[in-house]
Structure formats: C-alpha cells, structure tokens
Design an enzyme around this catalytic site. Structure first.
Site, PDB file in Angstrom:
ATOM      1  N   ALA A   1      43.380  71.096  62.801  1.00  0.00           N
ATOM      2  CA  ALA A   1      44.547  70.508  63.465  1.00  0.00           C
ATOM      3  C   ALA A   1      45.330  69.586  62.540  1.00  0.00           C
ATOM      4  O   ALA A   1      44.762  68.679  61.930  1.00  0.00           O
ATOM      5  CB  ALA A   1      44.110  69.733  64.701  1.00  0.00           C
TER       6      ALA A   1
ATOM      7  N   ALA B   1      40.759  63.758  59.486  1.00  0.00           N
ATOM      8  CA  ALA B   1      40.001  64.594  58.551  1.00  0.00           C
ATOM      9  C   ALA B   1      40.891  65.655  57.906  1.00  0.00           C
ATOM     10  O   ALA B   1      40.810  65.896  56.698  1.00  0.00           O
ATOM     11  CB  ALA B   1      38.813  65.248  59.262  1.00  0.00           C
ATOM     12  N   CYS B   2      41.755  66.263  58.697  1.00  0.00           N
ATOM     13  CA  CYS B   2      42.631  67.306  58.151  1.00  0.00           C
ATOM     14  C   CYS B   2      43.659  66.702  57.196  1.00  0.00           C
ATOM     15  O   CYS B   2      44.019  67.322  56.192  1.00  0.00           O
ATOM     16  CB  CYS B   2      43.303  68.086  59.270  1.00  0.00           C
ATOM     17  SG  CYS B   2      42.104  69.064  60.228  1.00  0.00           S
ATOM     18  N   ALA B   3      44.111  65.490  57.482  1.00  0.00           N
ATOM     19  CA  ALA B   3      45.030  64.801  56.571  1.00  0.00           C
ATOM     20  C   ALA B   3      44.329  64.495  55.251  1.00  0.00           C
ATOM     21  O   ALA B   3      44.910  64.679  54.172  1.00  0.00           O
ATOM     22  CB  ALA B   3      45.563  63.522  57.211  1.00  0.00           C
TER      23      ALA B   3
ATOM     24  N   ALA C   1      44.058  67.813  53.339  1.00  0.00           N
ATOM     25  CA  ALA C   1      45.375  68.247  52.867  1.00  0.00           C
ATOM     26  C   ALA C   1      45.851  67.382  51.708  1.00  0.00           C
ATOM     27  O   ALA C   1      46.383  67.898  50.710  1.00  0.00           O
ATOM     28  CB  ALA C   1      46.380  68.208  54.012  1.00  0.00           C
TER      29      ALA C   1
END
Length: 157
Positions: A41, A46-48, A51
C-alpha cells in the site's frame, strides 16, 4: 495462487497504468535488467521506507544496468500522491485487480495479528534483459530489503 517464480522462469509480461496514467509494459524494458517489486500500500510507513530505499539506490542500480518498477494494488491517484510525497523517481504501477501480482505469486494468504486474509505479499522479482527471472524473493522485509538485494546482486562488495 500461481506457483512462485524461480530463476530461469519466463517473467509474465504485463501492461499496467503508471502513476501518471500512462501504460507501462514489462516488454518495454526488454534488453535491460528490471527490478519489479510488489508492495502492499502506498503512503504507509513500511512501503514508504522501501520506496525511498529504492529511490536512494536508483542511480547506482541504473549504473549497474538495473531499472526499478514498483507495483501495488493502489489506484493511479494514490500512486501519484505517493510519488509526490516521497519524491520517487521511478514508475509505480497500479494493479488494482491484482492480476499481475497473481501471475507473479505475489498475492496470497497472509497472517497478521492472528488474522488470516488474502493480500499482497511483499516480493521482488529481478527480470534479466531476455525476460527471464534472475532473482525471485518473497516475503521480504521493507526495511533493509534494498541493501540485501544489492548484496544478492553482488553490487556491494
């Protein structure tokens, strides 16, 4: 759920909309090694982190001959916001129906806090210039994953 990919398998081709609404296909990356990473998402901590790790390593990955593509089930609008928030410099692709994640075995059963559900499995597939899987990593951690991938690709001695 599809069988997990392994080195030597043909990477399933796909065409998805990127964060600008433009069609991007894996076939357009033929001739270059491509890191296709699946994340759950946009705009989550965590995804930030993951990325931004890819963003911060992008120049050295590209210098070594690797391109980077992120894929999530988020709509294009959410991806555009995420790219803007984190100053991302590589394409993020929208796989809302998770057909590509299914084809890459990056969609399946997950367990979190004792709950079992279907969702995106954080995964990274490196596709070689001929469209074959060079590296397939499933259930990767967001933090430290890019550093591990760089070691696995022997980019960091």
């Amino acid at each position: 759920m599809a069988e997990r990919l392994a080195a030597g398998d043909t990477a399933p081709d796909f065409t998805l909309k990127d964060h600008t609404g433009r069609d991007v296909s894996l076939a357009s990356y033929r001739g270059r090694s491509t890191v296709v990473y699946f994340y759950p998402a946009a705009s989550t901590p965590a995804c930030a982190k993951q990325a931004c790790d890819f963003r911060d390593s992008l120049a050295s990955l590209q210098a070594a001959g690797y391109e980077v593509i992120g894929v999530s089930p988020d709509p294009v609008e959410d991806l555009a916001k995420f790219v803007d928030e984190e100053s991302l410099t590589f394409p993020l692709l929208s796989d809302e129906g998770h057909q590509v994640a299914d084809a890459y075995a990056a969609w399946g059963e997950k367990k979190n806090y004792g709950r079992t559900y279907e969702g995106l499995i954080r995964s990274t597939i490196v596709v070689d210039p001929d469209g074959k899987v060079a590296v397939a990593q499933y259930n990767v951690r967001a933090t430290g994953h890019v550093a591990k991938l760089r070691r696995d690709l022997k980019l960091d001695k």
